[in-house]
Design a protein around this motif. Structure first.
Motif, PDB file in Angstrom:
ATOM      1  N   MET A  63      62.582  32.462  62.336  1.00 42.74           N
ATOM      2  CA  MET A  63      61.367  31.682  62.053  1.00 42.74           C
ATOM      3  C   MET A  63      61.391  30.313  62.713  1.00 42.74           C
ATOM      4  O   MET A  63      60.635  29.430  62.344  1.00 42.74           O
ATOM      5  N   GLU A  64      62.231  30.109  63.689  1.00 45.74           N
ATOM      6  CA  GLU A  64      62.414  28.767  64.252  1.00 45.74           C
ATOM      7  C   GLU A  64      61.106  28.158  64.759  1.00 45.74           C
ATOM      8  O   GLU A  64      60.794  27.009  64.462  1.00 45.74           O
ATOM      9  N   LYS A  65      60.320  28.930  65.497  1.00 49.01           N
ATOM     10  CA  LYS A  65      59.059  28.389  66.041  1.00 49.01           C
ATOM     11  C   LYS A  65      58.105  27.992  64.928  1.00 49.01           C
ATOM     12  O   LYS A  65      57.488  26.932  64.974  1.00 49.01           O
ATOM     13  N   ILE A  66      57.975  28.847  63.923  1.00 52.44           N
ATOM     14  CA  ILE A  66      57.015  28.581  62.850  1.00 52.44           C
ATOM     15  C   ILE A  66      57.489  27.420  61.977  1.00 52.44           C
ATOM     16  O   ILE A  66      56.686  26.603  61.531  1.00 52.44           O
ATOM     17  N   ILE A  67      58.800  27.319  61.744  1.00 52.14           N
ATOM     18  CA  ILE A  67      59.322  26.186  60.968  1.00 52.14           C
ATOM     19  C   ILE A  67      59.075  24.888  61.736  1.00 52.14           C
ATOM     20  O   ILE A  67      58.630  23.894  61.180  1.00 52.14           O
ATOM     21  N   ARG A  68      59.363  24.904  63.030  1.00 54.24           N
ATOM     22  CA  ARG A  68      59.208  23.704  63.858  1.00 54.24           C
ATOM     23  C   ARG A  68      57.742  23.255  63.945  1.00 54.24           C
ATOM     24  O   ARG A  68      57.441  22.065  63.866  1.00 54.24           O
ATOM     25  N   SER A  69      56.820  24.200  64.062  1.00 51.31           N
ATOM     26  CA  SER A  69      55.418  23.821  64.267  1.00 51.31           C
ATOM     27  C   SER A  69      54.615  23.664  62.974  1.00 51.31           C
ATOM     28  O   SER A  69      53.691  22.856  62.926  1.00 51.31           O
ATOM     29  N   CYS A  70      54.931  24.422  61.931  1.00 53.00           N
ATOM     30  CA  CYS A  70      54.092  24.421  60.717  1.00 53.00           C
ATOM     31  C   CYS A  70      54.755  23.824  59.482  1.00 53.00           C
ATOM     32  O   CYS A  70      54.056  23.482  58.531  1.00 53.00           O
ATOM     33  N   HIS A  71      56.067  23.761  59.450  1.00 52.36           N
ATOM     34  CA  HIS A  71      56.810  23.279  58.285  1.00 52.36           C
ATOM     35  C   HIS A  71      56.324  23.948  56.998  1.00 52.36           C
ATOM     36  O   HIS A  71      55.937  23.256  56.047  1.00 52.36           O
ATOM     37  N   PRO A  72      56.297  25.288  56.948  1.00 56.59           N
ATOM     38  CA  PRO A  72      55.764  25.934  55.742  1.00 56.59           C
ATOM     39  C   PRO A  72      56.632  25.668  54.518  1.00 56.59           C
ATOM     40  O   PRO A  72      57.848  25.465  54.630  1.00 56.59           O
ATOM     41  N   LYS A  73      55.997  25.635  53.363  1.00 55.17           N
ATOM     42  CA  LYS A  73      56.745  25.615  52.110  1.00 55.17           C
ATOM     43  C   LYS A  73      57.378  26.998  51.978  1.00 55.17           C
ATOM     44  O   LYS A  73      56.759  28.005  52.317  1.00 55.17           O
ATOM     45  N   MET A  74      58.617  27.038  51.490  1.00 58.26           N
ATOM     46  CA  MET A  74      59.307  28.327  51.404  1.00 58.26           C
ATOM     47  C   MET A  74      59.974  28.508  50.048  1.00 58.26           C
ATOM     48  O   MET A  74      60.527  27.561  49.490  1.00 58.26           O
ATOM     49  N   MET A  75      59.897  29.730  49.566  1.00 60.48           N
ATOM     50  CA  MET A  75      60.575  30.161  48.350  1.00 60.48           C
ATOM     51  C   MET A  75      61.411  31.366  48.767  1.00 60.48           C
ATOM     52  O   MET A  75      60.860  32.418  49.094  1.00 60.48           O
ATOM     53  N   ILE A  76      62.728  31.191  48.780  1.00 60.35           N
ATOM     54  CA  ILE A  76      63.591  32.219  49.344  1.00 60.35           C
ATOM     55  C   ILE A  76      64.650  32.633  48.330  1.00 60.35           C
ATOM     56  O   ILE A  76      65.383  31.786  47.799  1.00 60.35           O
ATOM     57  N   ALA A  77      64.735  33.933  48.068  1.00 59.82           N
ATOM     58  CA  ALA A  77      65.775  34.454  47.184  1.00 59.82           C
ATOM     59  C   ALA A  77      67.126  34.253  47.860  1.00 59.82           C
ATOM     60  O   ALA A  77      67.299  34.599  49.021  1.00 59.82           O
ATOM     61  N   THR A  78      68.067  33.653  47.138  1.00 59.79           N
ATOM     62  CA  THR A  78      69.379  33.377  47.728  1.00 59.79           C
ATOM     63  C   THR A  78      70.519  33.920  46.880  1.00 59.79           C
ATOM     64  O   THR A  78      71.666  33.546  47.072  1.00 59.79           O
TER      65      THR A  78
END
Length: 143
Positions: free
Chosen positions: A85-100
C-alpha cells in the motif's frame, strides 16, 4: 440512505491482498475455519495456494485515486498487505484499522512500515489477544 454510500466500493474475492503479485500459501484449519492463517500453526491443516495482489495494484486497475479508510483482518497477511500500500499511504494517508493479533510482532512491524512511508501517522493499539502467551495487541489504528 444509499446516497451516503455512493463513493464506497467493496472488493471481495478478487484474490488475496499482499505486497504484490505472487503466489502464497493459506493454511486452512480443518478444526476451526476461522483459525486459518498464512502461518502454519496447527496439525490438522490443508495447504491452499492463494494468488495475491497489492492494494496499490487494485486501485490503479480500477482507476481509484483516493481512499479514506482501510479496515483489514486478513489472517496473518496484514504486514505484506501494508507493504503493498506504499503509494496509497504516501498519497492519501488513509485512516487504518488493522488486525494485528495473528503474530506477536505484527503491531510493531505495521507501525514501523506505515510511519516510514508517512511519518505523521499517530498509532495506537487496542484490545488484547489472550489465547496465546505472550498476549498481543488485537487491533492497531493509524490516523
Amino acid at each position: 440512505v444509499l446516497e451516503m454510500w455512493r463513493n464506497c466500493k467493496i472488493f471481495s474475492g478478487l484474490s488475496g491482498l499482499g505486497r504484490g503479485s505472487y503466489k502464497n500459501k493459506l493454511y486452512i484449519n480443518q478444526n476451526m475455519l476461522c483459525a486459518s492463517s498464512t502461518f502454519k500453526n496447527d496439525e490438522n491443516i490443508v495447504e491452499q495456494d492463494v494468488f495475491t495482489v497489492s492494494l496499490d495494484e487494485i486501485l490503479e486497475e480500477y482507476g481509484i485515486k483516493h481512499i479514506d479508510i482501510v479496515k483489514m483482518d486478513i489472517e496473518g497477511a496484514e504486514v505484506d498487505a501494508v507493504m503493498g500500500m506504499e503509494k496509497i499511504i504516501r498519497s492519501c494517508h488513509p485512516k487504518m484499522m488493522i488486525a494485528t493479533y495473528h503474530a506477536y510482532y505484527n503491531a510493531i512491524k505495521i507501525r514501523r512500515i506505515c510511519k516510514k512511508i508517512y511519518s505523521h501517522y499517530k498509532c495506537s493499539t487496542y484490545g488484547c489477544y489472550p489465547f496465546e502467551i505472550p498476549f498481543r495487541p488485537y487491533m492497531t489504528f493509524l490516523r
